[in-house]
Design a protein around this motif. Structure first.
Motif, PDB file in Angstrom:
ATOM      1  N   THR A  42      -3.288 -14.105  -5.682  1.00 54.05           N
ATOM      2  CA  THR A  42      -2.163 -14.271  -6.612  1.00 54.05           C
ATOM      3  C   THR A  42      -2.558 -13.807  -8.010  1.00 54.05           C
ATOM      4  OG1 THR A  42      -1.334 -16.178  -5.355  1.00 54.05           O
ATOM      5  CG2 THR A  42      -0.541 -15.916  -7.618  1.00 54.05           C
ATOM      6  N   GLY A  43      -3.761 -14.181  -8.432  1.00 52.67           N
ATOM      7  CA  GLY A  43      -4.249 -13.739  -9.735  1.00 52.67           C
ATOM      8  C   GLY A  43      -4.357 -12.235  -9.827  1.00 52.67           C
ATOM      9  N   LEU A  44      -4.832 -11.598  -8.751  1.00 55.13           N
ATOM     10  CA  LEU A  44      -4.948 -10.140  -8.737  1.00 55.13           C
ATOM     11  C   LEU A  44      -3.576  -9.484  -8.818  1.00 55.13           C
ATOM     12  CD1 LEU A  44      -6.628  -7.585  -8.481  1.00 55.13           C
ATOM     13  CD2 LEU A  44      -6.580  -7.877  -5.981  1.00 55.13           C
ATOM     14  N   MET A  45      -2.610 -10.039  -8.098  1.00 56.11           N
ATOM     15  CA  MET A  45      -1.259  -9.484  -8.154  1.00 56.11           C
ATOM     16  C   MET A  45      -0.647  -9.634  -9.546  1.00 56.11           C
ATOM     17  SD  MET A  45       0.570 -10.406  -4.513  1.00 56.11           S
ATOM     18  CE  MET A  45       2.053  -9.539  -5.031  1.00 56.11           C
ATOM     19  N   LEU A  46      -0.937 -10.742 -10.206  1.00 57.83           N
ATOM     20  CA  LEU A  46      -0.444 -10.924 -11.566  1.00 57.83           C
ATOM     21  C   LEU A  46      -1.023  -9.882 -12.513  1.00 57.83           C
ATOM     22  CD1 LEU A  46      -0.483 -14.818 -11.959  1.00 57.83           C
ATOM     23  CD2 LEU A  46       1.531 -13.329 -12.101  1.00 57.83           C
ATOM     24  N   LEU A  47      -2.311  -9.586 -12.353  1.00 56.57           N
ATOM     25  CA  LEU A  47      -2.930  -8.558 -13.190  1.00 56.57           C
ATOM     26  C   LEU A  47      -2.285  -7.196 -12.949  1.00 56.57           C
ATOM     27  CD1 LEU A  47      -6.741  -9.459 -13.019  1.00 56.57           C
ATOM     28  CD2 LEU A  47      -5.219  -9.636 -15.002  1.00 56.57           C
ATOM     29  N   ILE A  48      -2.063  -6.873 -11.690  1.00 61.24           N
ATOM     30  CA  ILE A  48      -1.413  -5.600 -11.356  1.00 61.24           C
ATOM     31  C   ILE A  48      -0.028  -5.533 -11.979  1.00 61.24           C
ATOM     32  CG2 ILE A  48      -0.451  -4.216  -9.463  1.00 61.24           C
ATOM     33  CD1 ILE A  48      -2.725  -5.303  -7.693  1.00 61.24           C
ATOM     34  N   LEU A  49       0.721  -6.635 -11.861  1.00 62.07           N
ATOM     35  CA  LEU A  49       2.076  -6.682 -12.420  1.00 62.07           C
ATOM     36  C   LEU A  49       2.046  -6.494 -13.936  1.00 62.07           C
ATOM     37  CD1 LEU A  49       4.937  -9.055 -11.428  1.00 62.07           C
ATOM     38  CD2 LEU A  49       4.337  -8.857 -13.825  1.00 62.07           C
ATOM     39  N   VAL A  50       1.110  -7.150 -14.604  1.00 60.21           N
ATOM     40  CA  VAL A  50       1.033  -7.052 -16.063  1.00 60.21           C
ATOM     41  C   VAL A  50       0.729  -5.623 -16.508  1.00 60.21           C
ATOM     42  CG1 VAL A  50      -0.329  -7.731 -18.080  1.00 60.21           C
ATOM     43  CG2 VAL A  50       0.452  -9.468 -16.464  1.00 60.21           C
ATOM     44  N   PHE A  51      -0.227  -4.975 -15.850  1.00 56.07           N
ATOM     45  CA  PHE A  51      -0.571  -3.601 -16.225  1.00 56.07           C
ATOM     46  C   PHE A  51       0.604  -2.652 -15.987  1.00 56.07           C
ATOM     47  CE2 PHE A  51      -5.091  -4.954 -15.854  1.00 56.07           C
ATOM     48  CZ  PHE A  51      -5.504  -4.519 -17.105  1.00 56.07           C
ATOM     49  N   ALA A  52       1.315  -2.835 -14.889  1.00 51.48           N
ATOM     50  CA  ALA A  52       2.495  -2.001 -14.631  1.00 51.48           C
ATOM     51  C   ALA A  52       3.582  -2.282 -15.665  1.00 51.48           C
ATOM     52  CB  ALA A  52       3.016  -2.260 -13.220  1.00 51.48           C
ATOM     53  N   ALA A  53       3.745  -3.550 -16.037  1.00 47.31           N
ATOM     54  CA  ALA A  53       4.757  -3.914 -17.029  1.00 47.31           C
ATOM     55  C   ALA A  53       4.433  -3.313 -18.395  1.00 47.31           C
ATOM     56  CB  ALA A  53       4.860  -5.440 -17.136  1.00 47.31           C
ATOM     57  N   LEU A  54       3.170  -3.258 -18.731  1.00 47.27           N
ATOM     58  CA  LEU A  54       2.769  -2.666 -20.015  1.00 47.27           C
ATOM     59  C   LEU A  54       3.153  -1.194 -20.092  1.00 47.27           C
ATOM     60  CD1 LEU A  54      -0.738  -4.285 -20.624  1.00 47.27           C
ATOM     61  CD2 LEU A  54       1.362  -4.677 -21.936  1.00 47.27           C
ATOM     62  N   PHE A  55       3.153  -0.529 -18.948  1.00 47.31           N
ATOM     63  CA  PHE A  55       3.510   0.894 -18.923  1.00 47.31           C
ATOM     64  C   PHE A  55       4.952   1.098 -19.386  1.00 47.31           C
ATOM     65  CE2 PHE A  55       5.554   4.389 -16.626  1.00 47.31           C
ATOM     66  CZ  PHE A  55       4.791   5.466 -17.071  1.00 47.31           C
TER      67      PHE A  55
ATOM     68  N   ILE B  13      -1.428  -4.399   1.864  1.00 46.42           N
ATOM     69  CA  ILE B  13      -1.034  -3.123   1.258  1.00 46.42           C
ATOM     70  C   ILE B  13       0.266  -3.279   0.477  1.00 46.42           C
ATOM     71  CG2 ILE B  13      -0.327  -0.746   1.729  1.00 46.42           C
ATOM     72  CD1 ILE B  13      -2.095  -0.853   4.242  1.00 46.42           C
ATOM     73  N   THR B  14       1.260  -3.908   1.113  1.00 48.03           N
ATOM     74  CA  THR B  14       2.583  -3.970   0.504  1.00 48.03           C
ATOM     75  C   THR B  14       2.675  -4.953  -0.662  1.00 48.03           C
ATOM     76  OG1 THR B  14       3.278  -5.598   2.164  1.00 48.03           O
ATOM     77  CG2 THR B  14       3.733  -3.269   2.639  1.00 48.03           C
ATOM     78  N   ALA B  15       1.899  -6.041  -0.629  1.00 44.83           N
ATOM     79  CA  ALA B  15       1.967  -7.021  -1.721  1.00 44.83           C
ATOM     80  C   ALA B  15       1.530  -6.416  -3.059  1.00 44.83           C
ATOM     81  CB  ALA B  15       1.143  -8.265  -1.380  1.00 44.83           C
ATOM     82  N   PRO B  16       0.398  -5.703  -3.141  1.00 48.37           N
ATOM     83  CA  PRO B  16       0.051  -5.063  -4.412  1.00 48.37           C
ATOM     84  C   PRO B  16       1.071  -4.008  -4.843  1.00 48.37           C
ATOM     85  CG  PRO B  16      -1.893  -5.243  -3.011  1.00 48.37           C
ATOM     86  CD  PRO B  16      -0.713  -5.591  -2.161  1.00 48.37           C
ATOM     87  N   ILE B  17       1.638  -3.280  -3.869  1.00 46.64           N
ATOM     88  CA  ILE B  17       2.665  -2.295  -4.213  1.00 46.64           C
ATOM     89  C   ILE B  17       3.889  -2.992  -4.794  1.00 46.64           C
ATOM     90  CG2 ILE B  17       4.268  -0.575  -3.261  1.00 46.64           C
ATOM     91  CD1 ILE B  17       2.098   0.156  -1.227  1.00 46.64           C
ATOM     92  N   TYR B  18       4.250  -4.125  -4.194  1.00 43.66           N
ATOM     93  CA  TYR B  18       5.364  -4.927  -4.725  1.00 43.66           C
ATOM     94  C   TYR B  18       5.085  -5.320  -6.173  1.00 43.66           C
ATOM     95  CZ  TYR B  18       8.214  -9.084  -5.580  1.00 43.66           C
ATOM     96  OH  TYR B  18       9.064 -10.003  -6.136  1.00 43.66           O
ATOM     97  N   ALA B  19       3.846  -5.721  -6.467  1.00 40.32           N
ATOM     98  CA  ALA B  19       3.476  -6.118  -7.827  1.00 40.32           C
ATOM     99  C   ALA B  19       3.649  -4.952  -8.798  1.00 40.32           C
ATOM    100  CB  ALA B  19       2.046  -6.638  -7.855  1.00 40.32           C
TER     101      ALA B  19
ATOM    102  N   PHE C 249       5.776  -2.327  -8.494  1.00 34.64           N
ATOM    103  CA  PHE C 249       7.206  -2.088  -8.692  1.00 34.64           C
ATOM    104  C   PHE C 249       7.838  -3.165  -9.584  1.00 34.64           C
ATOM    105  CE2 PHE C 249       7.255   0.554  -4.657  1.00 34.64           C
ATOM    106  CZ  PHE C 249       7.588   1.728  -5.303  1.00 34.64           C
ATOM    107  N   GLU C 250       7.509  -4.418  -9.304  1.00 33.66           N
ATOM    108  CA  GLU C 250       8.073  -5.497 -10.108  1.00 33.66           C
ATOM    109  C   GLU C 250       7.579  -5.431 -11.546  1.00 33.66           C
ATOM    110  OE1 GLU C 250      10.473  -7.885  -9.416  1.00 33.66           O
ATOM    111  OE2 GLU C 250      10.738  -6.506  -7.742  1.00 33.66           O
ATOM    112  N   GLY C 251       6.339  -5.007 -11.731  1.00 28.66           N
ATOM    113  CA  GLY C 251       5.820  -4.841 -13.085  1.00 28.66           C
ATOM    114  C   GLY C 251       6.601  -3.794 -13.863  1.00 28.66           C
TER     115      GLY C 251
END
Length: 257
Positions: free
Chosen positions: A37-50, A98-104, A106-108
């Motif tokens: 969950t923590g890793l997915m949050l990090l992925i989401l945050v970096f994508a959101a920053l973009f 595979i799909t959970a990080p990709i979801y993060a 897209f949501e980011g």
């Protein structure tokens, strides 16, 4: 395996039935789910920053529509991509690593653009929404772990019914918009509109209790290891929903000032 229902569509009983594996496979743990969950949050945050930086890089107070046109496709792509990836994950939990990080991702992209819109209109709104989202998360986690709130059968059915009712209202509103009708209380800053948003925030928050319970039961029942990714994905679905509803509520309150 007797697992309880959750109003989060990602956490249905059938998910674990589809995920059964041989006895030799590694098993799901709460710690592993927390880490993912923590890793997915990090992925989401970096994508959101973009998308956040892309928006404010093109933002001009004299012509804000330029920023909207630049970031709009990213928001649309993130929203559609997140929805499709979520559907794939729900129906194929084995692919969740595979799909959970990709979801993060897209949501980011989606959340970064949406958040930038609100921040441009009401400076400081986003940081308050983020703080409240995590504040609610940790408070409910504490209450759940301490046993002060438990996911009893009646509690689950009540949250399930309330969540379904909210989803139905949003769906009817979406369909009605094609015919020129509008549900003003969903988007307006009237007392009714603010009251409705507050109710939705409470329901979204209480879904976290069901998610905590589902993950705990999955770990104690010996679910396969890849379900840690699926558990993290399901929890992210609720957190994203909670954040968006808090953002909506705060924007309504800010617009009344």
């Amino acid at each position: 395996m007797n697992l309880t229902k959750s109003s989060n569509p990602a956490f249905g009983k059938a998910v674990f039935e589809r995920a059964q594996v041989g006895v030799q496979e590694d098993r799901m743990t709460i710690e592993g789910t927390v880490n993912k969950t923590g890793l997915m949050l990090l992925i989401l945050v970096f994508a959101a920053l973009f998308t956040w930086r892309k928006f404010f890089g093109a933002y001009d107070f004299s012509s804000p529509e330029n920023a909207f046109s630049v970031v709009g496709p990213w928001i649309l792509g993130g929203g559609i991509g997140g929805f499709i990836t979520a559907i794939i994950t729900v129906f194929s939990p084995r692919r969740s690593a595979i799909t959970a990080p990709i979801y993060a991702v897209f949501e980011g992209l989606f959340l970064g653009g949406i958040s930038a819109f609100f921040e441009a209109m009401y400076p400081g709104l986003v940081i308050r929404a983020v703080a409240l989202t995590f504040g609610v998360f940790f408070i409910l986690l504490f209450l759940y772990r301490s046993g002060k709130i438990r996911a009893t059968g009646k509690f689950r059915m009540g949250i399930l019914a309330a969540t379904g009712g909210i989803a139905l209202i949003y769906f009817v509103s979406f369909i009605a918009s094609f015919f020129g009708a509008s549900f003003n209380f969903l988007y307006g800053n009237s007392t009714l509109g603010i009251g409705f948003s507050l109710v939705v925030v409470v329901i979204a928050a209480l879904n976290l209790i069901l998610d905590f319970d589902f993950i705990e039961r999955g770990a104690s029942s010996g679910a396969p290891k890849f379900m840690e990714w699926y558990g993290a994905f399901g929890l992210m679905v609720t957190l994203v929903w909670l954040y968006l509803e808090i953002l909506r509520l705060l924007s309504k309150l800010a617009s009344r000032d």
